[in-house]
Design a protein around this motif. Structure first.
Motif, PDB file in Angstrom:
ATOM      1  N   GLN A 145      54.189   6.164   4.977  1.00  0.00           N
ATOM      2  CA  GLN A 145      53.513   6.919   4.060  1.00  0.00           C
ATOM      3  C   GLN A 145      52.037   7.198   4.887  1.00  0.00           C
ATOM      4  O   GLN A 145      51.497   6.420   5.449  1.00  0.00           O
ATOM      5  CB  GLN A 145      53.190   6.253   2.636  1.00  0.00           C
ATOM      6  CG  GLN A 145      52.303   6.858   1.736  1.00  0.00           C
ATOM      7  CD  GLN A 145      52.298   5.962   0.345  1.00  0.00           C
ATOM      8  OE1 GLN A 145      53.096   6.365  -0.313  1.00  0.00           O
ATOM      9  NE2 GLN A 145      51.341   5.192   0.507  1.00  0.00           N
ATOM     10  N   VAL A 146      51.665   8.428   4.472  1.00  0.00           N
ATOM     11  CA  VAL A 146      50.236   8.857   4.751  1.00  0.00           C
ATOM     12  C   VAL A 146      49.550   9.367   3.537  1.00  0.00           C
ATOM     13  O   VAL A 146      50.294   9.984   2.684  1.00  0.00           O
ATOM     14  CB  VAL A 146      50.402  10.135   5.988  1.00  0.00           C
ATOM     15  CG1 VAL A 146      50.967  11.125   5.335  1.00  0.00           C
ATOM     16  CG2 VAL A 146      48.840  10.683   6.179  1.00  0.00           C
ATOM     17  N   THR A 147      48.392   8.695   3.348  1.00  0.00           N
ATOM     18  CA  THR A 147      47.715   8.998   2.067  1.00  0.00           C
ATOM     19  C   THR A 147      46.394   9.699   2.678  1.00  0.00           C
ATOM     20  O   THR A 147      45.555   9.418   3.581  1.00  0.00           O
ATOM     21  CB  THR A 147      47.089   7.679   1.423  1.00  0.00           C
ATOM     22  OG1 THR A 147      48.420   7.162   1.293  1.00  0.00           O
ATOM     23  CG2 THR A 147      46.443   8.133   0.219  1.00  0.00           C
ATOM     24  N   LEU A 148      46.286  11.282   2.120  1.00  0.00           N
ATOM     25  CA  LEU A 148      45.378  12.180   2.557  1.00  0.00           C
ATOM     26  C   LEU A 148      44.005  11.685   1.524  1.00  0.00           C
ATOM     27  O   LEU A 148      44.256  11.866   0.371  1.00  0.00           O
ATOM     28  CB  LEU A 148      45.871  13.598   2.360  1.00  0.00           C
ATOM     29  CG  LEU A 148      47.007  13.713   3.010  1.00  0.00           C
ATOM     30  CD1 LEU A 148      47.355  15.121   2.780  1.00  0.00           C
ATOM     31  CD2 LEU A 148      46.938  13.418   4.488  1.00  0.00           C
ATOM     32  N   VAL A 149      42.937  11.453   2.163  1.00  0.00           N
ATOM     33  CA  VAL A 149      41.653  11.040   1.597  1.00  0.00           C
ATOM     34  C   VAL A 149      40.446  12.163   2.216  1.00  0.00           C
ATOM     35  O   VAL A 149      40.332  12.355   3.348  1.00  0.00           O
ATOM     36  CB  VAL A 149      41.243   9.794   2.017  1.00  0.00           C
ATOM     37  CG1 VAL A 149      39.972   9.338   1.127  1.00  0.00           C
ATOM     38  CG2 VAL A 149      42.351   8.637   1.636  1.00  0.00           C
ATOM     39  N   ILE A 182      50.678  10.526  -5.629  1.00  0.00           N
ATOM     40  CA  ILE A 182      49.285  10.538  -5.606  1.00  0.00           C
ATOM     41  C   ILE A 182      48.768   9.126  -5.626  1.00  0.00           C
ATOM     42  O   ILE A 182      49.571   8.138  -6.174  1.00  0.00           O
ATOM     43  CB  ILE A 182      48.616  11.239  -7.149  1.00  0.00           C
ATOM     44  CG1 ILE A 182      49.243  10.648  -8.315  1.00  0.00           C
ATOM     45  CG2 ILE A 182      49.014  12.709  -7.087  1.00  0.00           C
ATOM     46  CD1 ILE A 182      48.716  10.775  -9.672  1.00  0.00           C
ATOM     47  N   GLU A 183      47.537   9.057  -5.192  1.00  0.00           N
ATOM     48  CA  GLU A 183      46.786   7.640  -5.371  1.00  0.00           C
ATOM     49  C   GLU A 183      45.643   7.915  -6.144  1.00  0.00           C
ATOM     50  O   GLU A 183      44.772   8.563  -5.994  1.00  0.00           O
ATOM     51  CB  GLU A 183      46.556   7.232  -4.137  1.00  0.00           C
ATOM     52  CG  GLU A 183      45.976   5.704  -4.116  1.00  0.00           C
ATOM     53  CD  GLU A 183      45.480   4.923  -2.882  1.00  0.00           C
ATOM     54  OE1 GLU A 183      44.426   4.400  -2.717  1.00  0.00           O
ATOM     55  OE2 GLU A 183      46.193   5.331  -1.868  1.00  0.00           O
ATOM     56  N   ARG A 193      56.506  10.119   4.241  1.00  0.00           N
ATOM     57  CA  ARG A 193      56.037  10.242   2.773  1.00  0.00           C
ATOM     58  C   ARG A 193      54.606  10.563   2.418  1.00  0.00           C
ATOM     59  O   ARG A 193      53.824  10.155   3.264  1.00  0.00           O
ATOM     60  CB  ARG A 193      56.519   9.072   1.632  1.00  0.00           C
ATOM     61  CG  ARG A 193      56.211   9.165   0.528  1.00  0.00           C
ATOM     62  CD  ARG A 193      56.809   7.852  -0.279  1.00  0.00           C
ATOM     63  NE  ARG A 193      55.914   6.702  -0.286  1.00  0.00           N
ATOM     64  CZ  ARG A 193      56.385   5.628  -0.058  1.00  0.00           C
ATOM     65  NH1 ARG A 193      57.609   5.027   0.201  1.00  0.00           N
ATOM     66  NH2 ARG A 193      55.416   4.531   0.110  1.00  0.00           N
ATOM     67  N   THR A 194      54.140  11.510   1.757  1.00  0.00           N
ATOM     68  CA  THR A 194      53.041  11.692   1.507  1.00  0.00           C
ATOM     69  C   THR A 194      52.419  11.584   0.267  1.00  0.00           C
ATOM     70  O   THR A 194      52.986  11.279  -0.703  1.00  0.00           O
ATOM     71  CB  THR A 194      52.765  13.310   1.718  1.00  0.00           C
ATOM     72  OG1 THR A 194      53.472  14.089   0.662  1.00  0.00           O
ATOM     73  CG2 THR A 194      53.167  13.856   3.215  1.00  0.00           C
ATOM     74  N   ASN A 232      51.205   2.222   5.689  1.00  0.00           N
ATOM     75  CA  ASN A 232      50.566   3.288   5.056  1.00  0.00           C
ATOM     76  C   ASN A 232      49.166   3.603   5.856  1.00  0.00           C
ATOM     77  O   ASN A 232      48.365   2.655   5.835  1.00  0.00           O
ATOM     78  CB  ASN A 232      50.151   2.997   3.570  1.00  0.00           C
ATOM     79  CG  ASN A 232      49.345   3.977   2.878  1.00  0.00           C
ATOM     80  OD1 ASN A 232      49.757   5.207   3.256  1.00  0.00           O
ATOM     81  ND2 ASN A 232      48.362   3.520   2.339  1.00  0.00           N
ATOM     82  N   ILE A 233      49.223   4.833   6.207  1.00  0.00           N
ATOM     83  CA  ILE A 233      47.986   5.142   7.217  1.00  0.00           C
ATOM     84  C   ILE A 233      47.343   6.132   6.079  1.00  0.00           C
ATOM     85  O   ILE A 233      47.620   7.223   5.890  1.00  0.00           O
ATOM     86  CB  ILE A 233      48.155   5.895   8.488  1.00  0.00           C
ATOM     87  CG1 ILE A 233      49.037   5.080   9.230  1.00  0.00           C
ATOM     88  CG2 ILE A 233      47.087   6.418   9.189  1.00  0.00           C
ATOM     89  CD1 ILE A 233      49.382   5.502  10.411  1.00  0.00           C
ATOM     90  N   GLU A 234      46.019   5.761   5.829  1.00  0.00           N
ATOM     91  CA  GLU A 234      45.063   6.589   5.081  1.00  0.00           C
ATOM     92  C   GLU A 234      43.953   7.420   6.064  1.00  0.00           C
ATOM     93  O   GLU A 234      43.586   7.075   6.865  1.00  0.00           O
ATOM     94  CB  GLU A 234      44.286   6.013   4.069  1.00  0.00           C
ATOM     95  CG  GLU A 234      45.065   5.077   3.120  1.00  0.00           C
ATOM     96  CD  GLU A 234      44.362   4.122   2.098  1.00  0.00           C
ATOM     97  OE1 GLU A 234      44.457   3.908   1.091  1.00  0.00           O
ATOM     98  OE2 GLU A 234      42.815   4.163   2.527  1.00  0.00           O
TER      99      GLU A 234
END
Length: 241
Positions: free
Chosen positions: A88-92, A150-151, A127-128, A68-70
């Protein structure tokens, strides 16, 4: 069982403090997986003050669980994610000078931007997930962007739990329960992270429905200084069962 993804940013911080390659970030990530963690998370920032962009490339070669890359989807970050293609990429939405993430997305205000970014990642099989506050309106907005998950930004829960009062704990977690129920009803997967620890993770897990994954870094590494990394990883896994 909720998956544990370990954020290794603090390992990179320690390495960078003296230069060289001690501790070896890649080996630590591999060890964490061997200890039982189901994912590795990194959050590279533009100044590369902890995780370097090359770390993402190197980790991609060895991570065998979920990667997972944020980060904030500025062009440099997007280019890296599209090159590495993590699970997965987590958009912050953190600013360039942020010490750590301190707010979720306004998914209504930034809906068009997020839709465009998410579409690009999903077209590349990534995955987003969107970092959001425990707010049902923001969850509804997230669903309209096309994100997979969502996170939930859990700092407010952690602060309420720290008070140690049952009533405050319950009040602190209620928005997260409501947000999780809303997300599930809209077909979104649910992740969570920020200030989760051995003290508060079990109560969170027991109360949040459909929780797929937690990402934990700062607390886990700090706890490992006293208890040992392998031991702490397994303590989290036991609390997440």
């Amino acid at each position: 069982m909720t998956k544990l993804s370990v954020n290794v940013n603090k390992i990179a911080t320690l390495r960078n403090a003296r230069g060289g390659n001690v501790p070896d970030l890649i080996k630590v990530a591999m060890d964490i997986e061997a200890f039982g963690a189901e994912g590795i998370t990194i959050h590279p920032r533009p100044d590369e003050r902890h995780i370097r962009y090359q770390d993402a490339r190197d980790l991609k070669k060895v991570v065998t669980t979920e990667f997972n890359i944020e980060g904030n989807p500025v062009q440099k970050f997007m280019d890296l994610v599209l090159e590495v293609k993590p699970t997965q990429v987590t958009l912050v939405p953190d600013s360039v000078d942020a010490i750590t993430s301190n707010a979720g997305w306004d998914t209504i205000k930034h809906k068009d931007f997020l839709k465009e970014v998410i579409s690009t990642f999903k077209q590349n099989g990534i995955r987003t997930s969107i970092f959001v506050d425990a707010n049902t309106k923001m969850v509804e907005g997230a669903a309209e962007t096309g994100t997979d998950r969502i996170e939930l930004y859990t700092e407010s829960y952690a602060h309420a739990y720290l008070e140690g009062d049952a009533e405050r704990c319950r009040a602190g977690i209620l928005p997260f329960i409501e947000a999780a129920k809303m997300a599930h009803s809209l077909g979104l997967g649910i992740n969570a992270g920020h200030d989760l620890s051995l003290d508060n993770i079990k109560y969170f897990k027991e109360n949040i429905p459909h929780l797929l994954e937690v990402s934990i870094g700062h607390a886990l590494i700090c706890e490992s200084l006293y208890l040992g990394l392998e031991n702490v990883v397994n303590m989290y896994l036991n609390k997440l069962k």
